[in-house]
Design an enzyme around this catalytic site. Structure first.
Site, short mmCIF file in Angstrom:
data_model
loop_
_atom_site.label_atom_id
_atom_site.label_comp_id
_atom_site.label_asym_id
_atom_site.label_seq_id
_atom_site.Cartn_x
_atom_site.Cartn_y
_atom_site.Cartn_z
N LYS A 205 0.01 3.73 -2.65
CA LYS A 205 -1.01 4.77 -2.52
C LYS A 205 -0.40 6.16 -2.33
O LYS A 205 -1.10 7.17 -2.46
CB LYS A 205 -1.96 4.43 -1.38
CG LYS A 205 -2.77 3.15 -1.61
CD LYS A 205 -3.76 2.90 -0.49
CE LYS A 205 -4.61 1.68 -0.75
NZ LYS A 205 -3.93 0.41 -0.44
N SER B 223 -6.20 3.51 4.13
CA SER B 223 -5.53 2.66 3.14
C SER B 223 -6.54 1.84 2.34
O SER B 223 -6.32 0.66 2.02
CB SER B 223 -4.53 1.71 3.82
OG SER B 223 -3.62 1.19 2.89
N SER C 283 0.80 -1.23 0.00
CA SER C 283 0.00 0.00 0.00
C SER C 283 0.83 1.28 0.00
O SER C 283 0.25 2.38 -0.06
CB SER C 283 -0.95 0.01 1.20
OG SER C 283 -2.04 -0.86 0.98
#
Length: 412
Positions: free
Chosen positions: A95, A152, A92
């Site tokens: 992101k 997230s 993640s």
């Protein structure tokens, strides 16, 4: 003053010493040879260097992680690194780029936090961590940003990607274009979430540099990364960055985890005038990524500091231009110049190298040489020197005269 060394056909090295005092906008230049030959009154022989506790810097910490990097946010200098350019799955931490592009679009005026995005079935069905969006509903860009950074949410990331680029595949192309523009040489994105894919990878260094751009390019949005929780659709979720609760200096950025990537963290903290960015990839638990990242930040703040050397627009030298409408061009730094210094005292010096074959036309911002900052025999940092003004080509007579002068001086 400018000290001319013996002529060299391609390059002329100008060796200068700069004494940096309390004011970083004034620099005193003297020849290094003059310093070497200056008499030392009442000089006494010494048995060797005297240890000063204030100058002692221990060995850097060893981390239980696959790769890591500690970067100074202002200077971009690397303090510590291990496998910093190794290509790894980012989970993640992907992101960070998804959020960066959204902030970029907001700054460009093509997106607004109050705009509403439609949640597609594709976004709604995306697995992994979620913001818990409802299919076929509208959600604000501001809420999506919090869903991406704080929670997230993979569903939020896909919804943002589709809103900006029409599809996640098209958004991935945009991500790679931005990565190329930012100089992320070991990065390739296949999606907006970080879900596993063999061709989806980045490096600790690239993520640290991306984090630096998030902090410096869009400071008005950066407070988002220190929000500890966000509630959407009646569901409250905490930020997974444990350091936000443990150290008041930490104010971002993002966590990541998949089985392939391990537990990862990109964190930033500020102490006085120094801001550091730490990226740790491939630890074995949520607790480990927090502890290992804190080791880097603590070491950096204890034994290093940031110093501003020059103001924006500072002129280091005036370089000779051949065949130009003017004979010289000011050379220096268009932006403020920072360096990251290890603990200790000692005079800072600088070595300037400028090309002796500068021909018009010269564009503003054109790189014409380098400045290296030294402490004793140690090179602290190297910065490019650029033309601060443009120089157009001179007329026919001026160019002919410069060619003659250049030809004659080549013999001396």
């Amino acid at each position: 003053m400018i000290l001319h060394a013996s002529p060299v056909r391609r390059w002329r090295r100008l060796t200068l010493v700069a004494l940096f005092g309390a004011s970083t906008s004034t620099v005193l230049f003297v020849a290094t040879s003059a310093i070497a030959q200056a008499p030392t009154p009442d000089a006494q022989p010494t048995a060797g260097p005297t240890l000063n506790p204030l100058n002692m810097v221990p060995a850097p910490p060893s981390l239980a992680a696959t790769s890591w990097v500690l970067m100074d946010a202002k200077s971009g200098d690397i303090i510590l690194e291990q496998n910093a350019h190794q290509r790894l799955p980012p989970a993640s931490l992907t992101k960070l780029m998804t959020a960066y592009i959204a902030e970029y679009e907001i700054e460009a005026g093509r997106l607004n936090e109050s705009d509403m995005a439609r949640v597609s079935e594709n976004a709604w069905r995306t697995g992994g961590s979620r913001m818990f969006l409802n299919v076929n509903t509208n959600v604000s860009i501001g809420d999506l940003m919090r869903g991406i950074v704080v929670q997230s949410g993979n569903d939020a990331s896909v919804a943002m990607a589709e809103h900006i680029a029409g599809s996640e595949d098209a958004f991935a192309q945009l991500m790679n274009q931005h990565a190329q523009m930012l100089g992320m040489k070991n990065t390739h994105f296949m999606n907006a979430t970080g879900l596993p894919h063999d061709e989806h990878y980045t490096s600790a260094y690239d993520l640290a540099d991306l984090s630096r751009h998030i902090i410096l390019d869009f400071p008005e949005h950066y407070s988002l990364y220190e929000e500890r929780e966000f509630t959407y659709n009646g569901i409250r979720q905490p930020n997974r960055n444990l350091l936000l609760w443990r150290d008041g200096r930490v104010d971002g950025l993002k966590t990541g985890h998949t089985e392939a990537a391990g537990y990862c963290l990109a964190a930033s903290a500020v102490d006085g005038d120094t801001r550091l960015i730490a990226v740790v990839m491939g630890t074995n638990s949520e607790e480990a990524r927090a502890q290992e990242t804190m080791k880097l930040l603590s070491y950096g703040f204890r034994y290093y500091h940031t110093q501003r050397l020059f103001d924006a627009g500072h002129v280091v030298s005036n370089a000779r231009v051949w065949g130009g409408s003017q004979n010289n061009v000011p050379v220096g730094f268009p932006d403020e110049v920072y360096v990251t210094l290890p603990q200790g005292d000692g005079e800072l010096t600088q070595r300037v190298e400028l090309s002796s074959d500068i021909e018009a036309p010269v564009a503003a911002g054109q790189e014409l040489g380098t400045l290296t900052v030294m402490r004793g025999d140690d090179e602290i940092a190297t910065r490019p020197l650029v033309a601060l003004e443009a120089v157009e080509e001179g007329g026919f007579i001026k160019q002919a005269w410069d060619k003659l002068v250049r030809f004659v001086t080549s013999f001396f």
